[in-house]
Design a protein around this motif. Structure first.
Motif, PDB file in Angstrom:
ATOM      1  N   GLU A 387       0.456  -1.219   0.677  1.00 42.18           N
ATOM      2  CA  GLU A 387       0.059   0.438  -0.179  1.00 42.18           C
ATOM      3  C   GLU A 387       0.846   1.330  -0.417  1.00 42.18           C
ATOM      4  N   ILE A 388       1.430   1.750   1.512  1.00 40.65           N
ATOM      5  CA  ILE A 388       2.377   2.694   1.368  1.00 40.65           C
ATOM      6  C   ILE A 388       3.750   1.958   0.698  1.00 40.65           C
ATOM      7  N   PRO A 389       4.328   2.199  -0.010  1.00 39.28           N
ATOM      8  CA  PRO A 389       5.933   2.571  -0.085  1.00 39.28           C
ATOM      9  C   PRO A 389       7.207   2.613   0.717  1.00 39.28           C
ATOM     10  N   GLU A 390       6.197   3.417   0.965  1.00 41.74           N
ATOM     11  CA  GLU A 390       8.503   3.720   1.855  1.00 41.74           C
ATOM     12  C   GLU A 390       7.935   4.046   2.866  1.00 41.74           C
ATOM     13  N   GLU A 391       6.318   3.619   3.947  1.00 43.45           N
ATOM     14  CA  GLU A 391       6.445   2.959   4.967  1.00 43.45           C
ATOM     15  C   GLU A 391       7.031   1.169   4.626  1.00 43.45           C
ATOM     16  N   HIS A 392       6.603   0.634   4.314  1.00 41.95           N
ATOM     17  CA  HIS A 392       6.695  -0.716   4.240  1.00 41.95           C
ATOM     18  C   HIS A 392       7.846  -1.151   3.865  1.00 41.95           C
ATOM     19  N   MET A 393       8.517  -0.651   3.244  1.00 40.69           N
ATOM     20  CA  MET A 393      10.207  -0.801   2.877  1.00 40.69           C
ATOM     21  C   MET A 393      11.105  -0.129   3.866  1.00 40.69           C
ATOM     22  N   ALA A 394      10.268   0.538   5.033  1.00 38.69           N
ATOM     23  CA  ALA A 394      11.156   1.121   5.702  1.00 38.69           C
ATOM     24  C   ALA A 394      11.118   0.047   7.042  1.00 38.69           C
ATOM     25  N   ALA A 395      10.243  -0.465   7.087  1.00 30.94           N
ATOM     26  CA  ALA A 395       9.555  -1.672   8.384  1.00 30.94           C
ATOM     27  C   ALA A 395      10.159  -3.203   8.036  1.00 30.94           C
ATOM     28  N   ASN A 396       9.980  -3.198   6.921  1.00 28.77           N
ATOM     29  CA  ASN A 396      10.571  -4.929   6.348  1.00 28.77           C
ATOM     30  C   ASN A 396      11.579  -5.155   5.270  1.00 28.77           C
ATOM     31  N   ARG A 397      12.239  -6.058   5.663  1.00 30.88           N
ATOM     32  CA  ARG A 397      13.618  -5.910   4.778  1.00 30.88           C
ATOM     33  C   ARG A 397      13.392  -7.912   4.355  1.00 30.88           C
ATOM     34  N   ASP A 398      12.430  -7.877   3.923  1.00 34.91           N
ATOM     35  CA  ASP A 398      12.440  -9.756   3.104  1.00 34.91           C
ATOM     36  C   ASP A 398      11.954  -9.044   2.158  1.00 34.91           C
ATOM     37  N   TRP A 399      12.147  -7.892   1.641  1.00 37.67           N
ATOM     38  CA  TRP A 399      11.519  -7.660  -0.044  1.00 37.67           C
ATOM     39  C   TRP A 399      13.442  -8.187  -1.034  1.00 37.67           C
ATOM     40  N   ASP A 400      13.583  -8.139  -1.901  1.00 46.09           N
ATOM     41  CA  ASP A 400      14.614  -7.560  -3.029  1.00 46.09           C
ATOM     42  C   ASP A 400      14.517  -6.785  -4.138  1.00 46.09           C
ATOM     43  N   LEU A 401      13.188  -6.941  -3.903  1.00 45.01           N
ATOM     44  CA  LEU A 401      13.144  -5.278  -5.231  1.00 45.01           C
ATOM     45  C   LEU A 401      11.973  -4.621  -5.316  1.00 45.01           C
ATOM     46  N   THR A 402      11.633  -3.062  -4.989  1.00 39.92           N
ATOM     47  CA  THR A 402      10.765  -2.537  -5.635  1.00 39.92           C
ATOM     48  C   THR A 402      10.419  -2.018  -6.655  1.00 39.92           C
ATOM     49  N   THR A 403       9.842  -1.533  -6.922  1.00 36.40           N
ATOM     50  CA  THR A 403       9.254  -1.024  -8.820  1.00 36.40           C
ATOM     51  C   THR A 403       8.758   0.093  -7.757  1.00 36.40           C
ATOM     52  N   TYR A 404       9.556   1.450  -8.272  1.00 39.06           N
ATOM     53  CA  TYR A 404       9.687   3.126  -7.111  1.00 39.06           C
ATOM     54  C   TYR A 404       9.652   3.906  -7.971  1.00 39.06           C
ATOM     55  N   SER A 405       8.787   4.975  -7.139  1.00 39.79           N
ATOM     56  CA  SER A 405       9.258   6.409  -8.191  1.00 39.79           C
ATOM     57  C   SER A 405       8.839   7.243  -7.746  1.00 39.79           C
ATOM     58  N   ASN A 406      10.129   7.993  -7.700  1.00 39.25           N
ATOM     59  CA  ASN A 406      10.608   9.595  -6.389  1.00 39.25           C
ATOM     60  C   ASN A 406      10.235  10.662  -7.640  1.00 39.25           C
ATOM     61  N   LEU A 407      10.932  11.613  -7.323  1.00 39.94           N
ATOM     62  CA  LEU A 407      10.935  12.613  -7.316  1.00 39.94           C
ATOM     63  C   LEU A 407      12.760  13.022  -6.927  1.00 39.94           C
ATOM     64  N   THR A 408      13.541  13.479  -8.110  1.00 37.30           N
ATOM     65  CA  THR A 408      15.047  13.275  -8.139  1.00 37.30           C
ATOM     66  C   THR A 408      14.995  14.741  -7.849  1.00 37.30           C
ATOM     67  N   ALA A 409      14.922  15.744  -8.215  1.00 29.46           N
ATOM     68  CA  ALA A 409      15.269  17.053  -9.010  1.00 29.46           C
ATOM     69  C   ALA A 409      14.109  17.908  -8.114  1.00 29.46           C
ATOM     70  N   PRO A 410      13.638  17.566  -6.745  1.00 32.07           N
ATOM     71  CA  PRO A 410      12.498  19.209  -7.031  1.00 32.07           C
ATOM     72  C   PRO A 410      12.441  20.812  -6.450  1.00 32.07           C
ATOM     73  N   ARG A 411      14.116  20.253  -6.260  1.00 33.49           N
ATOM     74  CA  ARG A 411      14.602  22.115  -5.894  1.00 33.49           C
ATOM     75  C   ARG A 411      15.415  22.292  -6.976  1.00 33.49           C
ATOM     76  N   GLY A 412      15.674  21.360  -8.097  1.00 39.96           N
ATOM     77  CA  GLY A 412      16.755  21.885  -9.559  1.00 39.96           C
ATOM     78  C   GLY A 412      17.869  21.501  -8.736  1.00 39.96           C
ATOM     79  N   ASP A 413      18.086  20.728  -7.872  1.00 36.41           N
ATOM     80  CA  ASP A 413      19.310  20.591  -7.386  1.00 36.41           C
ATOM     81  C   ASP A 413      19.776  18.977  -7.317  1.00 36.41           C
ATOM     82  N   ALA A 414      20.885  18.745  -7.342  1.00 31.18           N
ATOM     83  CA  ALA A 414      20.913  16.974  -6.564  1.00 31.18           C
ATOM     84  C   ALA A 414      20.961  16.527  -6.044  1.00 31.18           C
ATOM     85  N   GLY A 415      21.299  17.291  -4.975  1.00 30.22           N
ATOM     86  CA  GLY A 415      21.467  17.225  -3.465  1.00 30.22           C
ATOM     87  C   GLY A 415      20.686  16.322  -2.310  1.00 30.22           C
TER      88      GLY A 415
END
Length: 508
Positions: A387-415
């Motif tokens: 359901e909520i990928p951030e919560e699940h991935m943080a709380a569980n480590r019994d997975w290998d891969l996740t198809t995930y989507s993320n904003l990579t430069a929402p502030r115009g910077d790579a940092g």
């Protein structure tokens, strides 16, 4: 059966949204000016400091100190009037003096200090991102000291979880009190938040009197809701329905490039994924061109790394070999071979658990394509819906891969992305990356001022991540928004996906 379920889903949406489905022209001269926006992520909490769907900011309830200009990719004043620092460690932030919260209380420095301190106390990711050691408040001025020289500190104040709210109001989950153009009228968790115009908004009262920000994670249902006029604006309609929606009189569909990447997140704590050759095999198995053309219908750019190619900090990556045979070669270097149709090493079959989630309709389809291609190599991939990928991935480590989507430069910077994803303390470091060389490079980036020099270091980091194959990048999807342009005025599809219900949004 599936068609029946969808019909009932749409009928339910129409019932929920019907109170907001007509404008003054349709409902009479006394009907309020209002719109309803149907979003692709549901939330059970409106707490701006922890909500990972960023609904309070997107719905115009809350605002941040600093704003990202989508066109220039530069940060601009918002609730903060100005900021300055001579050493990158001691900051003076001057606040606007004409802002009040939706309850009438003034937004002064003490109120902002209290809000930021609560955000850091309740959200470890924000605490790590801001690196604030102390805050002093007087009048409308903040004196902030960071734990280290941090020249890009102001850009972190764009993050929706740093939204400024009146913390003297205690119902953060159901009715946070912010400074935005819309105040919460009522909230039904998982369904919708109903909003009313805040007459005392500092930038001029909203043109709309009311609005509804509602949720449905079924992309097809969102498209059907727009067709039936159960919704006025639909965020991310089903890709397959775009041509159908475009053919409807009065409907506009916008496809806008963003700062987002669809990626294959790898759990580096899993035994097989500790080998870089296995990670390279996963990368080689991803058929990006086919995915972009079939699943996204061309509304995407094939990804070679986390950042779109138009950014100055996106490096030129070395050419790679893709496909089944390339993946087989990488696995051979890791000691795997296919026997009796099963990819194995030392008699142990290679299997992966792949997480995905339906709120982004293309991710489960990407997972299925990958599962099929891996199967051709004798690799058993089990897909698990979450359901909520951030919560699940943080709380569980019994997975290998996740198809995930993320904003990579929402502030115009790579940092932002590099810190969040690859620093050991990063809020989005679900892979568990803990590489001393990589951490040192990110720490160096954090202390550098000047976009040209920062871009050079960011390129080096992105190239290093590529060499180690810490995560694999699939594509940069466009943001799709469809809306009733016969009714809606002044809608803007932003690249950051942050700013949606504004005081300028209107109806005809």
């Amino acid at each position: 059966m599936k068609k029946t379920i969808v019909i009932f889903t749409v009928l339910a949406i129409m019932a929920l949204l019907s109170a907001c489905s007509s404008n003054s022209a349709e409902g009479g001269t006394d009907a309020p000016k209002q719109v309803n926006l149907l979003f692709n992520f549901a939330t059970s909490s409106l707490d701006p400091h922890v909500d990972t769907s960023y609904v309070p900011l997107r719905a115009g309830i809350s605002e941040t100190l600093i704003y990202l200009n989508d066109e220039t990719l530069e940060i601009e004043p918002w609730l903060a009037e100005s900021w300055e620092s001579e050493d990158g460690e001691n900051w003076t932030i001057q606040l606007r003096e004409d802002v009040q919260f939706q309850n009438g209380n003034p937004m002064d420095a003490q109120a902002v200090k209290a809000s930021l301190e609560r955000a850091m106390a309740d959200n470890v990711a924000i605490q790590n991102a801001l690196r604030i050691e102390s805050i002093a408040a007087e009048g409308f001025e903040l004196q902030i000291k960071t734990t280290m020289p941090f020249p890009e500190f102001p850009s972190e104040l764009v993050h929706p979880n740093t939204s400024i709210i009146d913390v003297t109001e205690s119902d953060f989950i159901n009715k946070p009190v912010g400074t935005g153009p819309f105040a919460v009228e009522s909230f039904t968790p998982g369904t919708a938040v109903d909003l009313v115009r805040f007459e005392g908004y500092w930038d001029g009262a909203a043109k709309l009197e009311k609005a509804r920000f509602s949720f449905n994670e079924d992309a097809n249902a969102r498209s059907l809701a727009l067709e039936s006029k159960g919704a006025d604006i639909v965020f991310r309609p089903e890709v397959e329905t775009v041509e159908q929606l475009e053919a409807i009189d009065g409907v506009t569909v916008e496809s806008t490039s963003t700062f987002r990447v669809h990626q294959m997140t790898m759990n580096l704590q899993r035994e097989s994924l500790k080998d870089v050759h296995v990670r390279q095999a996963i990368d080689a198995l991803i058929d990006r061109e086919t995915i972009a053309e079939t699943i996204l219908s061309g509304h995407a750019e094939v990804a070679t790394g986390p950042f779109p190619s138009s950014f100055s900090f996106a490096p030129d990556y070395p050419e790679k070999q893709y496909g089944i045979e390339a993946a087989r070669s990488h696995l051979a270097q890791a000691g795997y071979e296919e026997q009796d149709g099963v990819m194995q090493k030392d008699g142990e079959p290679l299997t992966w658990t792949l997480l995905t989630y339906s709120a982004r309709a293309d991710l489960p389809l990407i997972a299925q394509v990958f599962q099929s291609d891996a199967g051709q190599l004798g690799i058993d991939v089990t897909i698990e819906q979450i359901e909520i990928p951030e919560e699940h991935m943080a709380a569980n480590r019994d997975w290998d891969l996740t198809t995930y989507s993320n904003l990579t430069a929402p502030r115009g910077d790579a940092g932002y992305y590099l810190n969040a994803t690859y620093h050991p303390n990063g809020a989005l470091n679900f892979s568990g990356a803990d590489d001393d060389n990589l951490t040192a490079m990110i720490n160096e980036l954090n202390q550098v001022v000047g976009q040209q020099e920062r871009s050079g270091i960011a390129e080096e980091i992105a190239s290093y991540v590529d060499e180690q194959m810490y995560n694999s990048f699939v594509l940069h999807p466009n943001t799709l928004v469809a809306y009733n342009s016969d009714k809606v005025k002044n809608w803007t599809t932003t690249r950051s996906e942050y700013y949606m219900l504004t005081n300028e949004l209107d109806v005809k």
